[in-house]
Design a protein around this motif. Structure first.
Motif, PDB file in Angstrom:
ATOM      1  N   ARG A 173       0.816  -1.215   0.000  1.00  0.00           N
ATOM      2  CA  ARG A 173       0.000   0.000   0.000  1.00  0.00           C
ATOM      3  C   ARG A 173       0.851   1.266   0.000  1.00  0.00           C
ATOM      4  NH1 ARG A 173      -2.340  -2.948   4.154  1.00  0.00           N
ATOM      5  NH2 ARG A 173      -1.989  -1.329   5.724  1.00  0.00           N
ATOM      6  N   VAL A 174       2.145   1.079  -0.320  1.00  0.00           N
ATOM      7  CA  VAL A 174       3.087   2.204  -0.358  1.00  0.00           C
ATOM      8  C   VAL A 174       3.302   2.646  -1.802  1.00  0.00           C
ATOM      9  CG1 VAL A 174       5.446   2.944   0.133  1.00  0.00           C
ATOM     10  CG2 VAL A 174       4.260   1.421   1.729  1.00  0.00           C
ATOM     11  N   MET A 175       3.295   3.948  -2.034  1.00  0.00           N
ATOM     12  CA  MET A 175       3.601   4.508  -3.345  1.00  0.00           C
ATOM     13  C   MET A 175       4.935   5.242  -3.247  1.00  0.00           C
ATOM     14  SD  MET A 175       1.434   7.314  -5.541  1.00  0.00           S
ATOM     15  CE  MET A 175       2.290   8.439  -6.653  1.00  0.00           C
ATOM     16  N   TRP A 176       5.830   4.964  -4.194  1.00  0.00           N
ATOM     17  CA  TRP A 176       7.180   5.529  -4.171  1.00  0.00           C
ATOM     18  C   TRP A 176       7.331   6.616  -5.227  1.00  0.00           C
ATOM     19  CZ3 TRP A 176      11.208   3.139  -1.117  1.00  0.00           C
ATOM     20  CH2 TRP A 176      10.791   1.978  -0.444  1.00  0.00           C
ATOM     21  N   LEU A 177       8.025   7.689  -4.859  1.00  0.00           N
ATOM     22  CA  LEU A 177       8.448   8.715  -5.816  1.00  0.00           C
ATOM     23  C   LEU A 177       9.950   8.551  -5.986  1.00  0.00           C
ATOM     24  CD1 LEU A 177       5.668   9.848  -4.950  1.00  0.00           C
ATOM     25  CD2 LEU A 177       6.652  12.140  -5.064  1.00  0.00           C
ATOM     26  N   MET A 178      10.390   8.266  -7.209  1.00  0.00           N
ATOM     27  CA  MET A 178      11.802   7.959  -7.424  1.00  0.00           C
ATOM     28  C   MET A 178      12.291   8.502  -8.765  1.00  0.00           C
ATOM     29  SD  MET A 178      11.359   3.875  -8.067  1.00  0.00           S
ATOM     30  CE  MET A 178      10.278   3.697  -6.649  1.00  0.00           C
TER      31      MET A 178
END
Length: 358
Positions: free
Chosen positions: A118-123
């Protein structure tokens, strides 16, 4: 060191590199194929498809967590309680020192069973073209194009992405690296910028960038444009402190060539309603947070003892993260079994086609 010990160390490194390479080969293709096969479910009911994808993503991240776990690279958490924090929708903001940061964060999320999906990453967009890039792309993480020329366009795309993914898929956590790059790459530029703007000179972290944070506040903040139940209510400032100020990296985690050690991860949880709303005020607030982060890191590197009570006398002391080895074993068995089934199915189809057109 005796020759026999050197040989054992080299053999261990070779075996670990081989194991991690195979781990990628029998996990990532299975993950991709299962999602492709489940795509009709997306047409029927997207929510069910999202649950399948989140579950597979969780299992895959546990494989990455297993790499550092088996190498003896432990993580000790301190400060405010992350377990209390994740009962809310959170913005998770770590300092960024090396390629080990992301695997360590995956390790942290994996220790909270079922949470990592349920984690969204900005990379950085470069990550999209790595072996794990297709997994992140299918998970709908956001890839930022670095550079001044594309910054404004990236922020416009981020605003749209937050609505389409974080809101519509009901994500619970958003990971943002405010520094925008590794310490070693940004340090000189950051110090030069700080000198021009009369900002603190930071040695162990860099001046944070707040463009993405402004967009996040605009969409998901207390007065954000998204529905109120989708708003992020807590900001978790994360300080990653490697032993002796010598960051591990992905190559080290894979090979395990460095001696086992403990990396400190410290949390400070802020209520989003307490943050400044204006862009200028928010930048000043972030600079102050990073100055305090700098002081903690400087003290740790100088004394060897992590100052977890520096800004909160009631902060929790460093506590090692514990994983259940059985979960790792079951995960490997599941992916290996699925890989074997996929191989046998493809072989059977190929044999049938070969005999048909022979």
């Amino acid at each position: 060191m005796p020759v026999s010990e050197i040989f054992k160390a080299i053999l261990r490194v070779v075996l670990r590199i081989t194991w991690v390479a195979l781990n990628n080969l029998y996990c990532i293709p299975v993950h991709t194929v299962i999602l492709v096969l489940c795509y009709p479910l997306f047409v029927i009911n997207p929510r069910y498809f999202y649950k399948v994808e989140e579950t597979l993503f969780t299992w895959l991240l546990s494989m990455v967590a297993c790499w550092s776990y088996t190498a003896g690279y432990d993580i000790a958490e301190s400060g405010d309680s992350l377990d209390e924090g994740i009962k809310n929708k959170i913005l998770y903001m770590p300092n960024h020192q090396s390629t080990a940061d992301v695997p360590f964060l995956m390790n942290i999320f994996t220790s909270r069973f079922g949470y990592s999906g349920r984690v969204m990453w900005l990379m950085d967009k470069v990550f999209k073209y790595t072996n794990f890039g297709v997994v992140s792309w299918m998970h709908d993480d956001f890839f930022i194009q670095a550079g001044k020329d594309t910054r404004e366009q990236s922020l416009i795309e981020l605003r749209s992405h937050l609505n389409k993914v974080f809101v519509n898929k009901d994500r619970d956590c958003l990971v943002l690296f405010p520094e925008g790059g590794f310490l070693r790459k940004r340090k000189a530029v950051s110090q030069s910028y700080a000198k021009k703007k009369d900002l603190p000179q930071l040695e162990y972290c860099t001046i944070p960038r707040t463009g993405a944070l402004d967009v996040i506040m605009e969409v998901l903040g207390p007065d954000g444009t998204s529905p109120a139940d989708k708003h992020i209510t807590k900001l978790v400032d994360v300080t990653i402190a490697y032993p002796e100020g010598k960051p591990l990296d992905l190559q080290t985690i894979i090979s395990g060539w460095r001696a086992p050690c403990t990396t400190h991860v410290h949390y400070r949880v802020f209520d989003m309603k307490e943050l400044p709303t204006g862009s200028t005020e928010l930048f000043k607030w972030m600079v102050n947070v990073y100055k305090e982060k700098e002081d903690m890191l400087e003290t740790f590197y100088r004394t060897g003892t992590f100052p977890y009570t520096m800004y909160n006398s009631e902060a929790r002391p460093p506590t090692p993260i514990h994983h259940c080895p059985r979960r790792f074993v079951l995960g490997h068995i599941a992916f290996l079994t699925a890989s074997l089934a996929m191989f046998l199915t493809v072989s059977s189809i190929y044999s049938c086609l070969a005999s048909t057109f022979a």
